[in-house]
Design a protein around this motif. Sequence first.
Motif, PDB file in Angstrom:
ATOM      1  N   MET A   1      45.597  50.197  35.884  1.00  0.00           N
ATOM      2  CA  MET A   1      45.176  48.883  36.728  1.00  0.00           C
ATOM      3  C   MET A   1      43.891  49.638  37.570  1.00  0.00           C
ATOM      4  SD  MET A   1      47.935  48.077  40.117  1.00  0.00           S
ATOM      5  CE  MET A   1      47.647  49.851  40.828  1.00  0.00           C
ATOM      6  N   TYR A   2      43.055  49.031  38.245  1.00  0.00           N
ATOM      7  CA  TYR A   2      42.124  49.434  38.934  1.00  0.00           C
ATOM      8  C   TYR A   2      42.055  49.793  39.943  1.00  0.00           C
ATOM      9  CZ  TYR A   2      38.320  50.015  34.170  1.00  0.00           C
ATOM     10  OH  TYR A   2      38.534  50.037  33.223  1.00  0.00           O
ATOM     11  N   ARG A   3      43.050  49.121  40.739  1.00  0.00           N
ATOM     12  CA  ARG A   3      43.566  49.121  42.243  1.00  0.00           C
ATOM     13  C   ARG A   3      44.569  48.501  42.788  1.00  0.00           C
ATOM     14  NH1 ARG A   3      38.029  44.560  43.040  1.00  0.00           N
ATOM     15  NH2 ARG A   3      38.970  43.190  41.989  1.00  0.00           N
ATOM     16  N   SER A   4      44.982  48.643  43.453  1.00  0.00           N
ATOM     17  CA  SER A   4      46.385  48.794  43.895  1.00  0.00           C
ATOM     18  C   SER A   4      45.540  47.488  45.688  1.00  0.00           C
ATOM     19  CB  SER A   4      46.923  49.408  44.897  1.00  0.00           C
ATOM     20  OG  SER A   4      46.610  49.710  45.915  1.00  0.00           O
ATOM     21  N   HIS A   5      44.634  47.971  45.901  1.00  0.00           N
ATOM     22  CA  HIS A   5      44.310  46.828  46.789  1.00  0.00           C
ATOM     23  C   HIS A   5      42.287  46.824  46.875  1.00  0.00           C
ATOM     24  CE1 HIS A   5      48.362  48.974  48.586  1.00  0.00           C
ATOM     25  NE2 HIS A   5      47.831  47.799  49.146  1.00  0.00           N
ATOM     26  N   ASN A   6      42.087  45.210  47.907  1.00  0.00           N
ATOM     27  CA  ASN A   6      40.728  45.847  47.870  1.00  0.00           C
ATOM     28  C   ASN A   6      39.974  46.310  48.966  1.00  0.00           C
ATOM     29  OD1 ASN A   6      40.336  43.443  50.131  1.00  0.00           O
ATOM     30  ND2 ASN A   6      41.208  42.410  48.332  1.00  0.00           N
ATOM     31  N   CYS A   7      38.851  46.999  48.932  1.00  0.00           N
ATOM     32  CA  CYS A   7      37.817  47.322  49.989  1.00  0.00           C
ATOM     33  C   CYS A   7      38.222  46.959  51.531  1.00  0.00           C
ATOM     34  CB  CYS A   7      36.984  47.981  49.834  1.00  0.00           C
ATOM     35  SG  CYS A   7      37.064  49.065  48.282  1.00  0.00           S
ATOM     36  N   GLY A   8      38.514  46.040  51.690  1.00  0.00           N
ATOM     37  CA  GLY A   8      38.512  44.662  52.621  1.00  0.00           C
ATOM     38  C   GLY A   8      39.841  44.491  53.254  1.00  0.00           C
ATOM     39  N   GLU A   9      40.789  44.709  52.880  1.00  0.00           N
ATOM     40  CA  GLU A   9      42.139  44.562  53.512  1.00  0.00           C
ATOM     41  C   GLU A   9      42.997  45.742  53.700  1.00  0.00           C
ATOM     42  OE1 GLU A   9      44.928  43.050  49.963  1.00  0.00           O
ATOM     43  OE2 GLU A   9      44.227  43.890  49.107  1.00  0.00           O
ATOM     44  N   ILE A  10      43.266  47.094  53.870  1.00  0.00           N
ATOM     45  CA  ILE A  10      43.707  47.749  54.177  1.00  0.00           C
ATOM     46  C   ILE A  10      43.318  47.991  56.131  1.00  0.00           C
ATOM     47  CG2 ILE A  10      44.709  50.406  54.137  1.00  0.00           C
ATOM     48  CD1 ILE A  10      43.189  50.024  51.098  1.00  0.00           C
ATOM     49  N   ARG A  11      44.641  47.899  56.695  1.00  0.00           N
ATOM     50  CA  ARG A  11      45.546  48.059  57.891  1.00  0.00           C
ATOM     51  C   ARG A  11      45.795  49.499  58.207  1.00  0.00           C
ATOM     52  NH1 ARG A  11      41.896  44.912  56.748  1.00  0.00           N
ATOM     53  NH2 ARG A  11      41.326  42.777  57.427  1.00  0.00           N
ATOM     54  N   ALA A  12      45.965  49.176  59.736  1.00  0.00           N
ATOM     55  CA  ALA A  12      47.000  50.783  60.089  1.00  0.00           C
ATOM     56  C   ALA A  12      48.444  50.627  59.779  1.00  0.00           C
ATOM     57  CB  ALA A  12      47.051  51.034  62.266  1.00  0.00           C
ATOM     58  N   SER A  13      48.935  49.260  59.009  1.00  0.00           N
ATOM     59  CA  SER A  13      49.834  49.184  58.808  1.00  0.00           C
ATOM     60  C   SER A  13      50.053  49.429  57.440  1.00  0.00           C
ATOM     61  CB  SER A  13      50.641  47.795  58.824  1.00  0.00           C
ATOM     62  OG  SER A  13      49.734  46.660  57.962  1.00  0.00           O
TER      63      SER A  13
END
Lengths: 586, 586
Positions: free
Chosen positions: B1-13
């Motif tokens: 798996m290359y990524r769990s998230h993309n670079c635009g979606e991570i927030r304080a939560s």
Amino acid sequence: MYRSHNCGEIRASHINKTVILSGWVQKSRNKGFIVWIDLRDRYGITQLVFDEDRSSKALLEQAQKLGREYVIQVKGTVIERASKNPNIATGDIEILVSKLTVLNESLLPPFTIEDQTDGGEDLRMKYRYLDIRRNPVKNNLIFRAKVTQEVRNYLSNIGFIEVETPYLIKSTPEGARDFVVPSRMNEGEFYALPQSPQTFKQLLMVGGMDKYFQIVKCFRDEDLRADRQPEFTQIDCEMAFVEQEDILTVFEGLTRHLLKEVNGVEINQFPRLLYDDAMRLYGNDKPDIRFGMEFGELNHVSQHKEFKVFNDAELVVGIAVPNGNDFTRKQIDKLIDWVKRPQIGALGMVYCRCNEDGTYKSSVDKFYSQEDLAKWAEVTGAKKGDLICILSGVTHKVRAQLSALRMELAERLGLRNPKVFAPLWVIDFPLLELDEDTGNYHAMHHPFTSPKPGQIELLDSKPGEVKANAYDLVLNGNEIGGGSIRIHDKATQAIMLKHLGFSEEEARAQFGFLMDAFEYGAPPHGGLAFGLDRLVAILGGQETIRDFIAFPKNNSGRDVMIDAPAPIDNDQLKELNLKLDTKEVI
Amino acid sequence: MYRSHNCGEIRASHINKTVILSGWVQKSRNKGFIVWIDLRDRYGITQLVFDEDRSSKALLEQAQKLGREYVIQVKGTVIERASKNPNIATGDIEILVSKLTVLNESLLPPFTIEDQTDGGEDLRMKYRYLDIRRNPVKNNLIFRAKVTQEVRNYLSNIGFIEVETPYLIKSTPEGARDFVVPSRMNEGEFYALPQSPQTFKQLLMVGGMDKYFQIVKCFRDEDLRADRQPEFTQIDCEMAFVEQEDILTVFEGLTRHLLKEVNGVEINQFPRLLYDDAMRLYGNDKPDIRFGMEFGELNHVSQHKEFKVFNDAELVVGIAVPNGNDFTRKQIDKLIDWVKRPQIGALGMVYCRCNEDGTYKSSVDKFYSQEDLAKWAEVTGAKKGDLICILSGVTHKVRAQLSALRMELAERLGLRNPKVFAPLWVIDFPLLELDEDTGNYHAMHHPFTSPKPGQIELLDSKPGEVKANAYDLVLNGNEIGGGSIRIHDKATQAIMLKHLGFSEEEARAQFGFLMDAFEYGAPPHGGLAFGLDRLVAILGGQETIRDFIAFPKNNSGRDVMIDAPAPIDNDQLKELNLKLDTKEVI
């Protein structure tokens, strides 16, 4: 205003309403004192009525003159039908016409505009615009539009972006033959029409446009085999930062969605079959798994006796035909003739009847004992009442022959039910394929497919054994999609092109832009393309793609309706700096 | 798996969660003891952090070596950012990296991958795959996909069926020049690429496939004017059993929907302007009505004095430039030079200042009184503080000149606000257009456009005055769509083709299939096509279509990235029975 309603929507609830309809005269029943007309448009059929009691004499006479396929407009009142027709949606009502306008007359069409027409294929193609009026063709085109829209919405909803790639690109000698387009502005130079947007979608991945798709026309100038078109439509997809598993998951999801939305069929998980297993079990990399008849390899239970044919064979392989023991001797002989046809090419077929009493009767009884034959039944999974059909020879040939026989028998036995859908993935394809004519290897998928990790070293020593990160999606015995994880670094791509016989200069000239792109931070990427024409045909329960294309070409690549291709003006040729180089006829 | 998230979606939560990201190194700030990396993918940017206290020495050193546009994968923990960045969606957090993998290195890109890049157009086109990484280009392509999807869903929801028509069709000498495709299988014959699916969509109407649309590539081998492409995309539509009003209603609905969904702009009803009025008021059949400056025709108030230039002119016409009296004499002189440029072609310009005190000061004061000038102000709608600019000459030329001046002034005065949308219909186009070079009339829209009822008789006597059932949709000074009600009977089509100079044989050879089709119950029909490239550009607040095409061609029709067109093999030519007929260079 040409109409207030269409011909498919009027119901009993409209009774007493005044409506205006337009459409074609499907059928006219003229009893003299009363005339019924079936008026047809895209949406359905509505019955019109004119009679002595309720219509003016002039109007009744006008109605009596209407010919088939006349285009008319009527104004009238919706009335209840005396004898209702439960077979059509508008069967409860008819229209008592008060005004009739002929919008256009029609010659008698060259074939009947009915679901079962009297027109042959050639005639229907020449008058395709009339053929499209027939429900089967019309409904296929509407079905295609629905499938296409489902694909677009599904992919868009999970973040795919449809990007249009160019049609006027560059010719590459790799793969099939290109259609080329002479450039007037660039003398002596040609564009090529894309065989697929392969390199462009890879460049989009290099460009960070992760999750691309496009429903796009592709072109191949091939000698047309049955049911191939020089222009065809692909659902072309590519993703970045993915491994094979990610791609299978996404496109299994898409296919599952289509089966559910379009066919109402729910399938949980698609089986996966290694390419090698597919070849071993079905002799085919696109097996139809709606039915069994898996291959049983019989070498170890057939090469210990004096039967030279089997002993000399690389592979002895059989299938159990369910209830095949019912075949008469004559039927079996015909089957043997069938496999011996040049198109199949088997030298013969051994068979073995599995009798209800547990005994066996084979065509090679003088070589094999009942115990031997029992083992054949065990290996092929034959049960009492089955028939075992056995072919032998060179592995790749005999597999192809038995696969053809398996499909033919399934067809005859009615096992290929178009309402049943059996998708599967075939994975781990070989990277290279041996061209028997030239002795060279060429890319089985295309030159951008990556070898399995750690296998690139085998390219020199055992090129035929290198497996690729390549996969096909198979549905009911048809490849409906295929793809791979791509090479994304220049060094590997260079090695690959070298092994495919490109000199460095050729590689540079053809794929320099892609190799350059790989030097500017190309991400790992891969994708898949579906053949839309075939996908739609199979989902539609049919196999002929021509029936799902509005204006198909024939096997000579001709559009017989518009009569294309055609000669062009000398002036046009001159502008393109071209001369015809036609062979002299002496 | 290359990524769990993309670079635009991570927030304080997500703080304290472990994530895996993949992307490109946008920027690296290396302070020695701490390194920040901006990691970019299609979805956004996430800041990575490595430092002496929390990262291993090896990891910190690895991070320090990363170059721009390297492709990397990182694993790390989401932490709160000390100095938050409110300008980006992920600005509250950063990733404390625990593992870094370089997926691919990158050479230094030839231009910066920034919104404002240092790369010129040529360089960006050669490395278009890098250009697409830039937000402005990437966002334009995503915007285009969104508009396209809105179009498809809107039309599908109101019963339109998308039908694919063929790309390999037949060359017709009418209209622009065709791109042709030599047929290998049909020696000496050629396909043509469609300039539009015009005849096919009409045949679909004959086929009863009422309400067709298609988003489709079209091709024209023209000498490329600025911002034209040899391949371009149309939203092609056709309906049966419709009058002009039905079509305007449907496509006004579509355009209104797009303006609302895509731009958040609600427009109730689009104004309609007769072609003749558009020419009279704006000198142009695609007027930009975001601003006034309507033409005032001044013949009756300017030809009664001794000013020969006006007296000899077919048309004297002016516009009032808002606050134009602020222009200096030098500015006005430059404006006069501007209209005298060969591209515009005016012989001169008369002006009249409208002073704040109610007096006038014109460049022709020796001929005209204050009363005369007051009338000019009245006719052009000039107010105190405005400047009246007046051109004179042959009507069609002077209109074109004043129209160009009007647009130029609007541009300079900032009146062409790309966030303001002013659509309108221009209707009742002439059927025929005089070709000044040949003296022949040709179809203004195309040869299938129907004349207005009752006007066909004028074809012989006053061909230039016949009006057509033809309409254009204009947005902000650009024609974004155009169409017509078609001829649907053979007799009228034959008359039309005759007037366009086709002999009966030529008409038969080119359009025989269509004329035949008209004899089998062709319904009344009409349609419209939008130019998708321009529509998208304008909705996107821009005017350059190249910025909304993934891989555009330059003004010589070349794709400079893949270097196409290109020479092809002699073998390929031979297979196509062609020879190059290149001009000898002596």
